[in-house]
Design a protein around this motif. Structure first.
Motif, mmCIF file in Angstrom:
data_model
loop_
_atom_site.group_PDB
_atom_site.id
_atom_site.type_symbol
_atom_site.label_atom_id
_atom_site.label_comp_id
_atom_site.label_asym_id
_atom_site.label_seq_id
_atom_site.Cartn_x
_atom_site.Cartn_y
_atom_site.Cartn_z
ATOM 1 N N GLY A 1 50.382 -90.693 -17.825
ATOM 2 C CA GLY A 1 50.869 -90.231 -18.875
ATOM 3 C C GLY A 1 49.585 -89.237 -19.506
ATOM 4 O O GLY A 1 49.845 -88.390 -20.279
ATOM 5 N N ASP A 2 48.529 -89.524 -18.852
ATOM 6 C CA ASP A 2 47.278 -88.550 -19.530
ATOM 7 C C ASP A 2 47.516 -87.129 -19.201
ATOM 8 O O ASP A 2 47.100 -86.248 -20.202
ATOM 9 C CB ASP A 2 46.063 -89.180 -18.670
ATOM 10 N N ILE A 3 48.003 -86.789 -18.093
ATOM 11 C CA ILE A 3 48.133 -85.207 -17.928
ATOM 12 C C ILE A 3 49.075 -84.624 -18.769
ATOM 13 O O ILE A 3 48.777 -83.693 -19.276
ATOM 14 C CB ILE A 3 48.523 -85.005 -16.454
ATOM 15 N N LYS A 4 50.240 -85.283 -18.880
ATOM 16 C CA LYS A 4 51.269 -84.737 -19.890
ATOM 17 C C LYS A 4 50.556 -84.668 -21.469
ATOM 18 O O LYS A 4 50.781 -83.707 -22.035
ATOM 19 C CB LYS A 4 52.394 -85.602 -19.911
ATOM 20 N N SER A 5 50.006 -85.716 -21.737
ATOM 21 C CA SER A 5 49.329 -85.490 -23.132
ATOM 22 C C SER A 5 48.171 -84.317 -23.106
ATOM 23 O O SER A 5 48.341 -83.715 -24.184
ATOM 24 C CB SER A 5 48.623 -86.871 -23.300
ATOM 25 N N ASP B 1 47.497 -98.354 -11.230
ATOM 26 C CA ASP B 1 47.805 -98.179 -12.642
ATOM 27 C C ASP B 1 46.530 -97.272 -13.240
ATOM 28 O O ASP B 1 46.611 -97.200 -14.554
ATOM 29 C CB ASP B 1 48.104 -99.353 -13.282
ATOM 30 N N LYS B 2 45.468 -97.042 -12.587
ATOM 31 C CA LYS B 2 44.555 -96.120 -13.244
ATOM 32 C C LYS B 2 43.899 -95.553 -11.895
ATOM 33 O O LYS B 2 44.051 -96.130 -10.721
ATOM 34 C CB LYS B 2 43.795 -97.089 -13.680
ATOM 35 N N ALA B 3 43.091 -94.323 -12.178
ATOM 36 C CA ALA B 3 42.538 -93.587 -10.944
ATOM 37 C C ALA B 3 41.042 -93.284 -11.618
ATOM 38 O O ALA B 3 40.931 -92.971 -12.850
ATOM 39 C CB ALA B 3 43.197 -92.352 -10.722
ATOM 40 N N TYR C 1 46.067 -78.650 -14.673
ATOM 41 C CA TYR C 1 47.165 -79.838 -15.083
ATOM 42 C C TYR C 1 48.311 -79.600 -14.395
ATOM 43 O O TYR C 1 49.159 -80.651 -13.867
ATOM 44 C CB TYR C 1 47.442 -79.591 -16.558
ATOM 45 N N SER C 2 48.859 -78.371 -14.051
ATOM 46 C CA SER C 2 50.110 -78.176 -13.249
ATOM 47 C C SER C 2 50.107 -78.702 -11.941
ATOM 48 O O SER C 2 51.085 -79.049 -11.273
ATOM 49 C CB SER C 2 50.447 -76.612 -13.522
ATOM 50 N N HIS C 3 48.795 -78.417 -11.356
ATOM 51 C CA HIS C 3 48.633 -78.778 -9.973
ATOM 52 C C HIS C 3 48.706 -79.991 -9.719
ATOM 53 O O HIS C 3 49.236 -80.650 -8.811
ATOM 54 C CB HIS C 3 47.308 -78.206 -9.681
ATOM 55 N N ASN C 4 48.328 -80.970 -10.987
ATOM 56 C CA ASN C 4 48.215 -82.547 -10.958
ATOM 57 C C ASN C 4 49.755 -83.009 -10.820
ATOM 58 O O ASN C 4 49.813 -84.145 -10.750
ATOM 59 C CB ASN C 4 47.293 -82.994 -11.870
ATOM 60 N N GLN C 5 50.599 -82.223 -11.700
ATOM 61 C CA GLN C 5 51.968 -82.623 -11.935
ATOM 62 C C GLN C 5 52.510 -82.746 -10.719
ATOM 63 O O GLN C 5 53.727 -83.118 -10.894
ATOM 64 C CB GLN C 5 52.539 -81.811 -13.061
#
Length: 231
Positions: free
Chosen positions: A97-101, A137-139, A122-126
């Motif tokens: 959810g961090d990228i969307k936020s 659950d984390k990176a 951000y679009s690339h990560n999505q």
């Protein structure tokens, strides 16, 4: 938890500086940002393509991004015998959810050049859900890797990445990832065992008229999302 190897002094080769590698604590945050103004912000391929800032000068949003990453207390620096910063690696925690936020927050920015860069990132990560793909659950997110020009060629960047892996293991991360924007960071990360997940050629990232959004100079031709799974 601080691993003892973070502060071990090493001398790489004849005439090379003696470096000490250690976690970046709050009293050095401002020093780290000054280092980035002089050695990273203006020369990073996407920042340079966007004309984001001049060498020695800051960018408000980039600096805020750096401070927020430092506050995760996973970042490392290499300092010489005079305690001068030779290189840094800024590492943060990435959660679902961090990228969307971050994308929603980016919409409020009034810096169009900053938005161009981070919209791409951000679009690339999505394009891929790393949390589902690797069942984590984390990176451990490697965000900035910078070495002062006076200290390059001594293996500092590679050593910062290697020691970051130990930090990740100490804090029980199973996955490391990085958005590698230039050929040099890509080579360094891959030499430390990172693998390619997805990539985006810059000349194929275009606006509605078919023109590249960012004219990134050669030899930097693509953005790579790299990862390393820690077993």
């Amino acid at each position: 938890m601080i691993h003892k190897s973070y502060t071990r002094k090493i001398s790489s080769a004849c005439n090379f500086s003696i470096m000490e590698y250690k976690l970046i604590t709050e009293e050095r945050f401002d020093d780290v940002v000054r280092h980035l103004r002089d050695s990273f912000f203006a020369d990073e391929p996407l920042n340079k393509a966007a004309g984001l800032c001049c060498k020695g000068l800051g960018n408000r949003e980039l600096e805020q991004h750096s401070y927020e990453t430092l506050e995760d207390h996973l970042s490392l620096m290499a300092v010489d015998e005079n305690d001068e910063i030779a290189g840094v690696i800024l590492n943060g925690v990435l959660l679902p959810g961090d990228i969307k936020s971050a994308q929603k927050k980016l919409e409020l920015s009034d810096d169009e050049n900053f938005k161009k860069i981070f919209q791409l990132l951000y679009s690339h990560n999505q394009k891929v859900n790393i949390f589902e793909r690797f069942n984590v659950d984390k990176a451990f997110d490697v965000r900035i890797l910078s070495v002062d020009g006076r200290f390059r060629g001594q293996g500092i960047a590679k050593e910062l990445v290697r020691r970051s892996e130990q930090v990740a293991r100490d804090f029980e991360f199973k996955l490391m990832k990085a958005d590698a924007t230039g050929i040099f960071s890509q080579k360094i990360l891959k030499s430390n065992g990172f693998e390619l997940l997805i990539e985006q050629y810059y000349n194929k990232y275009t606006d509605e008229f078919g023109y590249p959004v960012l004219n990134v100079e050669s030899p930097h031709i693509k953005l790579q999302l790299l990862y390393k799974y820690l077993d």
